[in-house]
Scaffold this motif. Structure first.
Motif, short mmCIF file in Angstrom:
data_model
loop_
_atom_site.label_atom_id
_atom_site.label_comp_id
_atom_site.label_asym_id
_atom_site.label_seq_id
_atom_site.Cartn_x
_atom_site.Cartn_y
_atom_site.Cartn_z
N THR A 78 0.83 -1.21 0.00
CA THR A 78 0.00 0.00 0.00
C THR A 78 0.86 1.25 0.00
OG1 THR A 78 -1.70 -1.19 1.18
CG2 THR A 78 -1.84 1.21 1.21
N LEU A 79 1.95 1.18 0.75
CA LEU A 79 2.85 2.34 0.80
C LEU A 79 3.38 2.65 -0.59
CD1 LEU A 79 4.40 4.42 2.48
CD2 LEU A 79 6.20 2.70 2.78
N ILE A 83 4.45 5.91 -5.14
CA ILE A 83 5.07 5.79 -6.47
C ILE A 83 4.79 7.06 -7.31
CG2 ILE A 83 3.08 4.68 -7.58
CD1 ILE A 83 5.14 2.79 -8.93
N PRO A 84 5.79 7.57 -8.04
CA PRO A 84 5.58 8.82 -8.79
C PRO A 84 4.88 8.59 -10.13
CG PRO A 84 7.83 8.11 -9.02
CD PRO A 84 7.20 7.12 -8.11
N CYS A 85 3.88 7.77 -10.10
CA CYS A 85 3.04 7.55 -11.27
C CYS A 85 1.60 7.58 -10.77
CB CYS A 85 3.27 6.16 -11.89
SG CYS A 85 4.95 5.84 -12.36
N VAL A 96 -11.38 -11.45 -13.62
CA VAL A 96 -10.90 -10.05 -13.62
C VAL A 96 -12.03 -9.17 -13.10
CG1 VAL A 96 -10.00 -8.15 -14.99
CG2 VAL A 96 -9.38 -10.49 -15.58
N SER A 97 -11.89 -8.75 -11.86
CA SER A 97 -12.94 -7.92 -11.25
C SER A 97 -12.63 -6.44 -11.42
CB SER A 97 -13.08 -8.25 -9.77
OG SER A 97 -11.85 -7.98 -9.10
N HIS A 98 -11.36 -6.14 -11.47
CA HIS A 98 -10.94 -4.74 -11.60
C HIS A 98 -9.75 -4.66 -12.57
CE1 HIS A 98 -13.06 -4.83 -7.73
NE2 HIS A 98 -13.25 -3.50 -7.90
N VAL A 99 -9.48 -3.47 -12.97
CA VAL A 99 -8.29 -3.21 -13.78
C VAL A 99 -7.53 -2.04 -13.14
CG1 VAL A 99 -7.50 -2.24 -15.97
CG2 VAL A 99 -9.10 -4.15 -15.97
N ALA A 100 -6.23 -2.26 -13.01
CA ALA A 100 -5.38 -1.17 -12.50
C ALA A 100 -4.68 -0.51 -13.70
CB ALA A 100 -4.34 -1.72 -11.53
N ILE A 101 -4.79 0.79 -13.70
CA ILE A 101 -4.18 1.55 -14.82
C ILE A 101 -3.10 2.47 -14.23
CG2 ILE A 101 -4.62 3.14 -16.72
CD1 ILE A 101 -7.64 2.26 -16.46
N MET A 102 -1.86 2.22 -14.62
CA MET A 102 -0.75 3.03 -14.12
C MET A 102 -0.24 3.92 -15.27
SD MET A 102 2.77 1.88 -12.29
CE MET A 102 3.59 1.34 -13.76
#
Lengths: 139, 494
Positions: B12-13, B18-20, B106-112
Motif C-alpha cells: 500500500t505504501l 510511487i511517482p506515477c 478479472v474484477s478490476h483493472v489497474a491503470i498506471m
C-alpha cells in the motif's frame, strides 16, 4: 628692319621618363613649339603657371597615382583650368582612361589621348588640332 | 493512505508513494481507488467513471485498453495523449493490468500512467532539431553503419539502409584514413575534419564533419553522431573568388608588362626620331643623343627580360662570405650624388656594434638594397618640396642581421601597400619594371629571411630585410660555383 617672328605656341610636357620627355620635347620643338619639360610632377604647377602653356601633355603614369592627381590640380588652378590636356599613357584603353579622368577638378575633361609608344607626327598633329580649336580627339 | 483490498498490505505504501498515477476501475469503469499522484492530476475522482473524468465522455472510449483487459485478462502497455483537468495536453505511458478476484476472474483493472509530457516535448524538440538542422547528421555504430540519419542527409546521400558512413558519404568500399568517428570511438572526444564526398546524384560535396560520442559505456561510446556542415557552395565561391583573383592578377600582370614595355618602346621611338633627325641635319650631337636613347632603352628592355627570366627560372643564390657594411656603403656611394641632386640626403647608420661577415649572395643583396634605395628616392621625389632623408641602417640583434632603408617620402596608402609585392605593380611608370620588390622578396626568402615594411602616407616608409644567421646558406664546397671567400681566403665557412 626685320619683322619680329610671331610668338611660338607653348606646350608643356610632363612625363617622369626622361627619354620620353626628351623625345616629345625635340619632336615638338622641331614642329615649331616652345616646350617646357617636367620630369617630376612635384612643384610643376608653379612652372606651368609661369610658362602659361597653350597645351599640356601629361603622362598618367599609373592610373591611380600621379597623373590623375596632377590633372585635378591643373583644373583647380585658375590660369590653367581651360588649357587643353593631352593624356599620354601606356594603358591600352584610351576612352576609358579619359572617362576616368573626366571629373578631375571641375574643369574640362582631357582633350585627347595618345597611347604609347607615341608617334611624333601624331603628337604634333594632335597638338596643332587642339591649338586650332579642334574638337576633342578621342582615340 | 489508501486501503486497497486488491493489494497486499505491505504494498500500500508503494501504491501511495510511487511517482506515477494509479487508478483502479471496476467493470463499470467506475474509479474505486486511485493514488495521490492520480488525484493530483485529475482531482479526487472516486465514484466517477474514468472516461467521464479523464475524457469528459459519457461512455467508454473507443479502443479502451481497460475494456480489452477486462475481456482477455492480458496486461498491455500503450502511449496515450489526453488533457489534464486544466485542459493542458498530457502524454502518458499507460500500463494496464488485471486485478483478479478470489475466483480468478478479472474484477478490476489497474491503470498506471507515467507522465511523459516533458520527455515527449524534449523528444519532439530533439527530433525537430535532428531533422531540420542544416547539416548532414548521422548516427553510426561501432561498425560505422549509419543507424539514423536526418532529412538533409537522406536527401543528399540517400536512405542509410544499414550502409556504412563512408559508403554513403563517399561511395567508398573502405573506411576513410582520417575517420573522425573512429577517433571518437577511441577516445570519446570530439573530432573535426574536412572531407569531400559524393552525393547520391554524383555531385562533389564538401563538408566539415564533427563527431561526438553518444551513449558512453564502460567500453567507450556505443554510437557516435556525425554532424557535417555542407561547405559545397562556400567551396565553390572560394574557388570562384580565387579564379577571379587569379584572372585579375594575370590581367594586371599583362597590363603592367604592356605598360612598361610601351614606355620603353616610346623611348626607342624617341631614340630613332632623335638619331634620324640628327643624321638628316648632320648634327652629330643630336645623333649621339638619339643613339644613347636607343642604347638606354634597349638596355632597359634587356634588363626587364633578364629580370623576368631570373624570376621565372628560380635561380638559386650564389653565396660568398663578405662584409655587409661594405655593400651598404657601395649603395650609398652609388646613390648619394643623384640623391643630392634631387635635394635628398642619403645617410648610412652602421649601428653601435659592427656587424660581422655574412654568407649571402653578394650581388643579390646589392640588387635588393639598390632597389630599396631607388624606391625610397622615388618616394622622396614625389613627396613635395620638404627636405627628404633616406637612412640606410645595418644592425645585428640576437643573431639576426637586419638591413633597413627608411625614407621620409610620400609613404604608401592602403591600396599601394596591398600591391607592393604584386608582380609588375609599380608607382614609377616607365621608371620601374614592377619586379623589384618581388625579386627582393624572393632573395630574402631564399636566404631564410623576412621582408617587412611600415608606411604612413605623407610620412615615409621603412623596409626591413632581416636574416637570422642560422638560416643563411652554407658556403658551397671548395672549388664549386660561388666558392669565394675573399676575406678569409677560404671557401669554407669559418
Amino acid at each position: 628692319m626685320s619683322v619680329p617672328a610671331p610668338p611660338r605656341p607653348r606646350v608643356a610636357v610632363i612625363d617622369d621618363e626622361p627619354d620620353v620627355s626628351t623625345f616629345l620635347q625635340l619632336a615638338l620643338e622641331d614642329a615649331g613649339f616652345d616646350v617646357l619639360v617636367s620630369n617630376t610632377p612635384v612643384s610643376v604647377l608653379q612652372g606651368l603657371r609661369a610658362f602659361a602653356p597653350h597645351v599640356i601633355c601629361l603622362d598618367v603614369v599609373m592610373p591611380e597615382r600621379l597623373g590623375p592627381s596632377l590633372l585635378t590640380d591643373i583644373r583647380r588652378t585658375e590660369e590653367l583650368r581651360e588649357v587643353p590636356v593631352v593624356i599620354l599613357s601606356g594603358l591600352p584603353d584610351g576612352a576609358r582612361t579619359l572617362d576616368g579622368l573626366d571629373s578631375g577638378g571641375g574643369g574640362p575633361p582631357p582633350a585627347a589621348f595618345l597611347e604609347k609608344p607615341i608617334d611624333a607626327a601624331a603628337l604634333v598633329l594632335t597638338v596643332r588640332r587642339l591649338l586650332a580649336g579642334g574638337s576633342r580627339a578621342r582615340p | 493512505m489508501s486501503s486497497c483490498p486488491w493489494l497486499p498490505a505491505d504494498r500500500t505504501l508503494l501504491f501511495d508513494e510511487i511517482p506515477c498515477s494509479i487508478v483502479v476501475v471496476d467493470r463499470s469503469y467506475t474509479i474505486v481507488d486511485r493514488n495521490p499522484a492520480f488525484a493530483a492530476i485529475w482531482g479526487d475522482g472516486l465514484g466517477a467513471t474514468c472516461h467521464e473524468l479523464t475524457r469528459g465522455r459519457p461512455g467508454p472510449c473507443s479502443g479502451c485498453p481497460a475494456e480489452k483487459t477486462f475481456r482477455d485478462g492480458e496486461r498491455r502497455v500503450l502511449a496515450q495523449n489526453g488533457r489534464d483537468r486544466h485542459g493542458k495536453p498530457v502524454h502518458t505511458l499507460v500500463h494496464v493490468a488485471p486485478v483478479h478476484d478470489a475466483g480468478g476472474s478479472v474484477s478490476h483493472v489497474a491503470i498506471m500512467s507515467t507522465d511523459l509530457t516533458v520527455t515527449r516535448r524534449l523528444q519532439e524538440e530533439y527530433q525537430t532539431l535532428f531533422e531540420q538542422v542544416p547539416c548532414f547528421v548521422a548516427v553510426v555504430d561501432r561498425d560505422l553503419r549509419v543507424v539514423k540519419a536526418n532529412r538533409l542527409f537522406r536527401r543528399v546521400f540517400g536512405e542509410p539502409d544499414g550502409e556504412r558512413c563512408y559508403a554513403l558519404f563517399k561511395h567508398r568500399q573502405e573506411k576513410c584514413d582520417d575517420c573522425p568517428a573512429e577517433r571518437t570511438f577511441g577516445d570519446g572526444g570530439t573530432h573535426t575534419s574536412r572531407h569531400v564526398g559524393v552525393s547520391r546524384a554524383g555531385e562533389e560535396t564538401h563538408y566539415l564533419v564533427s563527431t561526438a560520442a553518444l551513449q558512453p559505456g564502460d567500453d567507450g561510446p556505443t554510437h557516435v553522431i556525425e554532424m557535417a556542415l555542407d561547405l559545397t557552395d562556400l567551396t565553390r565561391l572560394e574557388r570562384e573568388k580565387l579564379e577571379a583573383e587569379r584572372l585579375a592578377a594575370v590581367g594586371q600582370t599583362v597590363a603592367g608588362l604592356a605598360h612598361g614595355v610601351k614606355n620603353m618602346l616610346t623611348g626607342l621611338e624617341g631614340g630613332m626620331y632623335v638619331t634620324s633627325t640628327g643624321l638628316k641635319r648632320g648634327d652629330p650631337k643630336r645623333t649621339s643623343q638619339g643613339w644613347e636613347m636607343l642604347e638606354r632603352n634597349i638596355g632597359r628592355i634587356s634588363s626587364l627580360v633578364k629580370s623576368l627570366l631570373a624570376f621565372s627560372r628560380g635561380e638559386g643564390p650564389r653565396p660568398s662570405r663578405f662584409d655587409p657594411g661594405e655593400v651598404v656603403r657601395e649603395i650609398h656611394d652609388l646613390f648619394c650624388q643623384s640623391a643630392a641632386r634631387h635635394g635628398v640626403e642619403l645617410r648610412v647608420d652602421a649601428g653601435a656594434a659592427p656587424v660581422g661577415p655574412v654568407v649571402m649572395d653578394r650581388d643579390g643583396l646589392r640588387s635588393c638594397l639598390e632597389n630599396l634605395v631607388s624606391n625610397a628616392l622615388d618616394a622622396c621625389l614625389v613627396s613635395g618640396p620638404a627636405p627628404c632623408v633616406i637612412d640606410m641602417r645595418l644592425l645585428e640583434r640576437d643573431g639576426t642581421v637586419t638591413f633597413e632603408v627608411a625614407d621620409s617620402g610620400c609613404g604608401m596608402d592602403y591600396d599601394v601597400k596591398q600591391k607592393v609585392f604584386t608582380s609588375f605593380f609599380s608607382t614609377k611608370g616607365a621608371g620601374g619594371t614592377g619586379l623589384g620588390l618581388l625579386l627582393t622578396r624572393k632573395f630574402v626568402q631564399q636566404h631564410g629571411g623576412t621582408i617587412t615594411f611600415d608606411s604612413t602616407p605623407g610620412r615615409g616608409t621603412t623596409f626591413r630585410l632581416s636574416f637570422p644567421r642560422q638560416r643563411l646558406p652554407e658556403l658551397p664546397p671548395e672549388g664549386g660555383p660561388g666558392a669565394t671567400d675573399p676575406e678569409c681566403g677560404s671557401s669554407r665557412r669559418q
